[in-house]
Motif scaffolding. Sequence first.
Motif, mmCIF file in Angstrom:
data_model
loop_
_atom_site.group_PDB
_atom_site.id
_atom_site.type_symbol
_atom_site.label_atom_id
_atom_site.label_comp_id
_atom_site.label_asym_id
_atom_site.label_seq_id
_atom_site.Cartn_x
_atom_site.Cartn_y
_atom_site.Cartn_z
ATOM 1 N N THR A 27 9.881 2.242 2.694
ATOM 2 C CA THR A 27 8.981 3.656 1.969
ATOM 3 C C THR A 27 7.683 2.338 1.586
ATOM 4 O OG1 THR A 27 10.272 5.333 1.135
ATOM 5 C CG2 THR A 27 8.235 4.918 0.255
ATOM 6 N N LEU A 28 6.311 2.776 2.526
ATOM 7 C CA LEU A 28 5.575 1.715 2.077
ATOM 8 C C LEU A 28 4.144 2.715 1.680
ATOM 9 C CD1 LEU A 28 5.830 -0.599 5.113
ATOM 10 C CD2 LEU A 28 6.342 -1.046 2.947
ATOM 11 N N GLU A 29 3.047 1.950 1.211
ATOM 12 C CA GLU A 29 2.076 2.362 0.303
ATOM 13 C C GLU A 29 1.272 1.423 1.464
ATOM 14 O OE1 GLU A 29 -1.296 3.908 -0.485
ATOM 15 O OE2 GLU A 29 -0.971 1.605 -1.056
ATOM 16 N N LEU A 30 0.344 2.360 2.267
ATOM 17 C CA LEU A 30 -0.417 0.743 3.716
ATOM 18 C C LEU A 30 -2.235 1.243 3.147
ATOM 19 C CD1 LEU A 30 1.205 1.752 6.347
ATOM 20 C CD2 LEU A 30 1.789 -0.694 4.976
ATOM 21 N N ASN A 31 -2.563 1.157 1.622
ATOM 22 C CA ASN A 31 -3.990 1.799 1.516
ATOM 23 C C ASN A 31 -4.651 0.607 1.403
ATOM 24 O OD1 ASN A 31 -6.000 3.709 0.320
ATOM 25 N ND2 ASN A 31 -5.868 1.769 -1.834
ATOM 26 N N GLY A 50 15.354 2.865 14.900
ATOM 27 C CA GLY A 50 16.175 4.066 14.488
ATOM 28 C C GLY A 50 16.287 4.696 13.359
ATOM 29 N N ILE A 51 15.360 4.070 12.813
ATOM 30 C CA ILE A 51 15.079 4.179 10.838
ATOM 31 C C ILE A 51 14.413 4.617 10.812
ATOM 32 C CG2 ILE A 51 16.062 1.646 10.807
ATOM 33 C CD1 ILE A 51 13.054 0.697 9.783
ATOM 34 N N GLY A 52 14.428 5.803 9.511
ATOM 35 C CA GLY A 52 13.239 6.199 9.429
ATOM 36 C C GLY A 52 12.001 6.057 8.427
ATOM 37 N N CYS A 53 11.020 6.477 8.110
ATOM 38 C CA CYS A 53 9.631 5.405 7.094
ATOM 39 C C CYS A 53 8.794 7.323 6.561
ATOM 40 C CB CYS A 53 8.784 4.384 8.079
ATOM 41 S SG CYS A 53 8.403 5.771 9.238
ATOM 42 N N HIS A 54 8.491 6.654 5.667
ATOM 43 C CA HIS A 54 7.302 6.885 4.779
ATOM 44 C C HIS A 54 6.380 6.010 4.746
ATOM 45 C CE1 HIS A 54 5.945 10.840 2.571
ATOM 46 N NE2 HIS A 54 5.817 9.534 2.024
ATOM 47 N N LEU A 55 5.179 6.835 4.878
ATOM 48 C CA LEU A 55 3.949 6.167 5.062
ATOM 49 C C LEU A 55 3.181 6.435 4.434
ATOM 50 C CD1 LEU A 55 3.590 4.599 8.642
ATOM 51 C CD2 LEU A 55 5.295 3.279 6.854
ATOM 52 N N THR A 56 2.248 5.619 3.479
ATOM 53 C CA THR A 56 1.217 6.598 2.477
ATOM 54 C C THR A 56 0.009 6.000 2.296
ATOM 55 O OG1 THR A 56 2.143 5.850 0.676
ATOM 56 C CG2 THR A 56 2.649 7.958 0.686
ATOM 57 N N GLY A 57 -1.277 5.677 1.717
ATOM 58 C CA GLY A 57 -1.759 5.834 1.482
ATOM 59 C C GLY A 57 -2.874 5.783 2.889
ATOM 60 N N LEU A 58 -2.542 7.179 4.036
ATOM 61 C CA LEU A 58 -3.217 7.128 5.285
ATOM 62 C C LEU A 58 -4.374 7.790 5.412
ATOM 63 C CD1 LEU A 58 -0.339 7.062 7.211
ATOM 64 C CD2 LEU A 58 -1.038 5.014 6.087
ATOM 65 N N HIS A 59 -5.159 7.336 4.259
ATOM 66 C CA HIS A 59 -6.324 8.727 4.590
ATOM 67 C C HIS A 59 -7.929 8.383 5.143
ATOM 68 C CE1 HIS A 59 -7.442 6.581 0.797
ATOM 69 N NE2 HIS A 59 -8.558 6.494 1.591
ATOM 70 N N THR A 60 -7.832 7.047 5.638
ATOM 71 C CA THR A 60 -9.109 6.552 6.799
ATOM 72 C C THR A 60 -8.172 7.127 8.350
ATOM 73 O OG1 THR A 60 -7.807 4.552 6.028
ATOM 74 C CG2 THR A 60 -9.906 4.892 4.958
ATOM 75 N N LEU A 61 -7.336 6.831 8.298
ATOM 76 C CA LEU A 61 -6.535 6.823 9.772
ATOM 77 C C LEU A 61 -7.584 8.605 10.353
ATOM 78 C CD1 LEU A 61 -3.033 5.907 9.486
ATOM 79 C CD2 LEU A 61 -5.424 4.464 10.544
ATOM 80 N N LYS A 62 -7.852 9.459 9.227
ATOM 81 C CA LYS A 62 -8.701 10.783 9.827
ATOM 82 C C LYS A 62 -10.041 10.783 10.518
ATOM 83 C CE LYS A 62 -7.045 14.641 8.221
ATOM 84 N NZ LYS A 62 -5.937 14.657 10.005
ATOM 85 N N ILE A 63 -10.282 9.598 10.454
ATOM 86 C CA ILE A 63 -11.693 9.671 10.782
ATOM 87 C C ILE A 63 -12.002 7.771 10.895
ATOM 88 C CG2 ILE A 63 -12.937 10.280 9.261
ATOM 89 C CD1 ILE A 63 -13.456 7.493 7.567
ATOM 90 N N LYS A 64 -10.841 7.547 12.557
ATOM 91 C CA LYS A 64 -10.934 6.470 12.664
ATOM 92 C C LYS A 64 -11.625 6.982 14.031
ATOM 93 C CE LYS A 64 -9.578 3.484 10.035
ATOM 94 N NZ LYS A 64 -9.934 1.933 9.696
ATOM 95 N N GLU A 65 -11.223 5.905 15.559
ATOM 96 C CA GLU A 65 -11.399 6.020 16.965
ATOM 97 C C GLU A 65 -11.028 7.666 16.938
ATOM 98 O OE1 GLU A 65 -11.649 2.046 16.796
ATOM 99 O OE2 GLU A 65 -10.630 3.325 15.872
ATOM 100 N N THR A 66 -9.696 8.142 16.427
ATOM 101 C CA THR A 66 -9.486 9.127 16.717
ATOM 102 C C THR A 66 -8.606 9.929 15.232
ATOM 103 O OG1 THR A 66 -8.400 10.890 18.440
ATOM 104 C CG2 THR A 66 -6.716 8.619 17.489
#
Length: 410
Positions: free
Chosen positions: A284-288, A305-321
């Motif tokens: 679990t990581l906060e990547l703001n 083979g592990i799970g993850c929960h990543l937050t703080g990613l709102h700027t990724l929607k306006i990147k190259e894609t």
Amino acid sequence: MNLKLSTNSQFTIDNSQLNITGSKSETNRLLLLQALFPNITLANTSNSDDSEVMQKALKGNEEIVDIHHAGTAMRFLTAYFAVNEGREVVLTGSQRMTERPIKVLVEALEQLGAKISYEKEVGYPPIRIKGQKITASKVNIPANVSSQYISALLLVAPKLENGIEITLVGEITSVPYIKMTLALLNDLDIKTSFEGNVITVYPKQEVASKVMTVESDWSSASYFFSLAALAENATISLNSYKKTSLQGDSALVEIYKQMGVETHFEGNKMTLVKQSDFKPENLTLELNNTPDIAQTIVVTCLGLGIGCHLTGLHTLKIKETDRLEALRIELTKLGANISVTNDSLTLLASNQINPDIKIGTYNDHRMAMAFAPLAIKVPIIIENAEVVSKSYPDFWEDMKKLGFNVSEIL
């Protein structure tokens, strides 16, 4: 160009050494500062497409300036041309660039007295900029936008008659990148302050001659952290890195320690060592502050083979894609159980990875490079693999040096 990647079973990387070129983030900041203060000399600059586009735009005198896919150049050059008195340009880019918002930065510059108009859709490039002498110094800007908007204002501030005082409204995003910009200004003896939500840069018309050496790119290093985590055994040395870095992505050291990768520094060399097969059941990581490494991390988790929960990613929607949606589509093809929201990503643990899947890259360099390390686990095909030239032109050659089988296919 589509590339098929694979490795031998029980893949190991023994005492390999690579030279990574300078940080794209630092290079583009310093190129703009060099344009303002020509007696600065730069060393170890990035050889990325983005930095070459930035350099060409700063040195040219064309009315139409096309920066293609280079988002950093779009933001930084908007501010640069706005304060370049007497110069008029139309700043444009690729089709995707015309879909990436610029309104927040334009409105901030207009608060200072800049003259900017939209050639087509309001809020998006292309934009027409008529350079002005700027005397106003106070500006408000939302704090949760891309830090590049804020850095763009900070970089031109020393040349403004009264400097700049920026009030950030709300919760601040990507603080390390703002601090990187301020640190580079401080290196040139330009006075700054960052207290609470207010950033001040004081005017300085001239700086002393100085050689500025760019640290190698931590975002580019992220793919080798991923390789070290996924390999049976690995020792990879990368030049030139500092233990105390201006780059936010240096958080990789602590993040990948959780996935069995130890990092050692000696001089300007950083060595990654696979220590063990220890791995958490879920990460679990906060990547703001470090959203650019999200793609690398989630692909590593799939490979382990592990799970993850990543937050703080709102700027990724306006990147190259829209990187969150692109990750959802491509990871699902590989057999992953993944869900995304506007600012988060959740991957469920699984040991199943489908082989020989074609990974779409969406004109996004990080999609190509983030998925490449999975070839340690299964053969994988990267579509439009040449897109890596945006930030790391030598990437595929470096993968070959490490022992990957890389072949072009139709």
